[in-house]
Write a protein that holds these residues in place. Structure first.
Motif, mmCIF file in Angstrom:
data_model
loop_
_atom_site.group_PDB
_atom_site.id
_atom_site.type_symbol
_atom_site.label_atom_id
_atom_site.label_comp_id
_atom_site.label_asym_id
_atom_site.label_seq_id
_atom_site.Cartn_x
_atom_site.Cartn_y
_atom_site.Cartn_z
ATOM 1 N N TYR A 17 11.578 37.569 -31.503
ATOM 2 C CA TYR A 17 10.861 36.621 -30.651
ATOM 3 C C TYR A 17 11.737 36.272 -29.464
ATOM 4 O O TYR A 17 12.863 35.807 -29.609
ATOM 5 C CB TYR A 17 10.501 35.363 -31.442
ATOM 6 C CG TYR A 17 9.592 34.438 -30.684
ATOM 7 C CD1 TYR A 17 8.270 34.773 -30.450
ATOM 8 C CD2 TYR A 17 10.049 33.226 -30.184
ATOM 9 C CE1 TYR A 17 7.425 33.941 -29.758
ATOM 10 C CE2 TYR A 17 9.210 32.379 -29.486
ATOM 11 C CZ TYR A 17 7.897 32.736 -29.269
ATOM 12 O OH TYR A 17 7.075 31.915 -28.578
ATOM 13 N N ASN A 18 11.227 36.509 -28.268
ATOM 14 C CA ASN A 18 11.920 36.185 -27.031
ATOM 15 C C ASN A 18 11.477 34.793 -26.605
ATOM 16 O O ASN A 18 10.332 34.595 -26.193
ATOM 17 C CB ASN A 18 11.580 37.223 -25.956
ATOM 18 C CG ASN A 18 12.367 37.028 -24.692
ATOM 19 O OD1 ASN A 18 12.767 35.915 -24.366
ATOM 20 N ND2 ASN A 18 12.594 38.111 -23.983
ATOM 21 N N ARG A 19 12.374 33.818 -26.707
ATOM 22 C CA ARG A 19 12.004 32.424 -26.415
ATOM 23 C C ARG A 19 11.746 32.184 -24.940
ATOM 24 O O ARG A 19 10.955 31.328 -24.588
ATOM 25 C CB ARG A 19 13.099 31.482 -26.910
ATOM 26 C CG ARG A 19 13.151 31.442 -28.409
ATOM 27 C CD ARG A 19 14.172 30.475 -28.883
ATOM 28 N NE ARG A 19 14.261 30.565 -30.331
ATOM 29 C CZ ARG A 19 14.655 29.597 -31.095
ATOM 30 N NH1 ARG A 19 15.032 28.461 -30.576
ATOM 31 N NH2 ARG A 19 14.699 29.750 -32.397
ATOM 32 N N THR A 20 12.420 32.910 -24.072
ATOM 33 C CA THR A 20 12.178 32.709 -22.645
ATOM 34 C C THR A 20 10.796 33.179 -22.234
ATOM 35 O O THR A 20 10.122 32.508 -21.473
ATOM 36 C CB THR A 20 13.222 33.450 -21.793
ATOM 37 O OG1 THR A 20 13.764 34.530 -22.497
ATOM 38 C CG2 THR A 20 14.290 32.569 -21.280
ATOM 39 N N ASN A 43 0.941 37.593 -28.420
ATOM 40 C CA ASN A 43 1.475 37.752 -27.066
ATOM 41 C C ASN A 43 0.433 37.523 -25.981
ATOM 42 O O ASN A 43 0.774 37.124 -24.877
ATOM 43 C CB ASN A 43 2.100 39.141 -26.904
ATOM 44 C CG ASN A 43 3.391 39.284 -27.677
ATOM 45 O OD1 ASN A 43 4.005 38.307 -28.086
ATOM 46 N ND2 ASN A 43 3.808 40.512 -27.893
ATOM 47 N N GLY A 72 -2.032 33.701 -27.872
ATOM 48 C CA GLY A 72 -1.280 32.561 -28.369
ATOM 49 C C GLY A 72 -1.219 32.470 -29.882
ATOM 50 O O GLY A 72 -1.927 33.171 -30.609
ATOM 51 N N HIS A 73 -0.347 31.575 -30.329
ATOM 52 C CA HIS A 73 -0.086 31.416 -31.762
ATOM 53 C C HIS A 73 -1.285 30.828 -32.519
ATOM 54 O O HIS A 73 -1.552 31.231 -33.651
ATOM 55 C CB HIS A 73 1.139 30.518 -31.970
ATOM 56 C CG HIS A 73 2.421 31.173 -31.586
ATOM 57 N ND1 HIS A 73 3.107 32.004 -32.418
ATOM 58 C CD2 HIS A 73 3.133 31.117 -30.430
ATOM 59 C CE1 HIS A 73 4.204 32.428 -31.811
ATOM 60 N NE2 HIS A 73 4.232 31.910 -30.601
ATOM 61 N N LYS A 110 8.408 33.732 -24.485
ATOM 62 C CA LYS A 110 7.508 33.233 -25.519
ATOM 63 C C LYS A 110 6.597 34.341 -26.037
ATOM 64 O O LYS A 110 5.390 34.171 -26.161
ATOM 65 C CB LYS A 110 6.702 32.042 -25.015
ATOM 66 C CG LYS A 110 7.570 30.860 -24.667
ATOM 67 C CD LYS A 110 6.782 29.666 -24.259
ATOM 68 C CE LYS A 110 7.739 28.536 -23.943
ATOM 69 N NZ LYS A 110 7.096 27.337 -23.527
ATOM 70 N N LYS A 111 7.226 35.497 -26.312
ATOM 71 C CA LYS A 111 6.493 36.656 -26.811
ATOM 72 C C LYS A 111 7.360 37.411 -27.805
ATOM 73 O O LYS A 111 8.581 37.319 -27.776
ATOM 74 C CB LYS A 111 6.130 37.605 -25.666
ATOM 75 C CG LYS A 111 5.126 37.051 -24.697
ATOM 76 C CD LYS A 111 4.761 38.063 -23.662
ATOM 77 C CE LYS A 111 3.716 37.492 -22.729
ATOM 78 N NZ LYS A 111 3.251 38.459 -21.763
#
Length: 142
Positions: A53-56, A19, A22-23, A58-59
């Motif tokens: 996972y919240n795509r909007t 979060n 990054g990945h 990105k967390k």
């Protein structure tokens, strides 16, 4: 030597890294520190169901935080662009609630525009009274 099973606290730490940093950074830590494939880690997080996972945003978020059916404050304040008849208006300075109110007002004005026409050059106002009555509006003249 068997597979290393990550503890819940370690999973929480990796989720925090995802979060914040990054990945890619999290994938390096998962493979180097825990000797685990990053995709296998993500599958485990998905299976356990503690995080979604919240795509909007990105967390990853805790499932307990997902109980609300309405948009969260973070989702409302996301920056977006509003388009009205081909013109793009930037709403960066507006917060999400103000942008939503603007959208509602624009929709209402477009609806009224079907009944009422203003001509600034001739200074005339045209009102389609029969169409107003058809749409269920009561008409009062002052």
């Amino acid at each position: 030597m068997g597979k290393y099973k990550m503890k819940e606290q370690e999973i929480d730490e990796v989720i925090t890294i995802i979060n914040t940093k990054g990945h890619e950074h999290a994938a390096q830590i998962v493979t180097q520190k825990y000797g685990m494939n990053y995709q296998a880690f993500k599958n485990r997080v998905y299976r356990e169901g503690k995080y979604t996972y919240n795509r909007t945003l990105k967390k990853y978020e805790l499932v307990e935080n997902q109980r609300c059916e309405f948009l969260s404050l973070e989702e409302l304040t996301l920056q977006r662009k509003v388009s009205l008849s081909g013109t793009s208006l930037s709403t960066k300075s507006l917060n999400g609630l103000e942008a939503l109110l603007q959208d509602l007002i624009k929709e209402r004005l477009l609806e009224y525009n079907t009944f009422i026409q203003f001509d600034r050059h001739t200074k005339q106002v045209s009102i389609n009274l029969s169409y107003l009555k058809e749409q269920g509006y009561d008409i009062k003249t002052l």
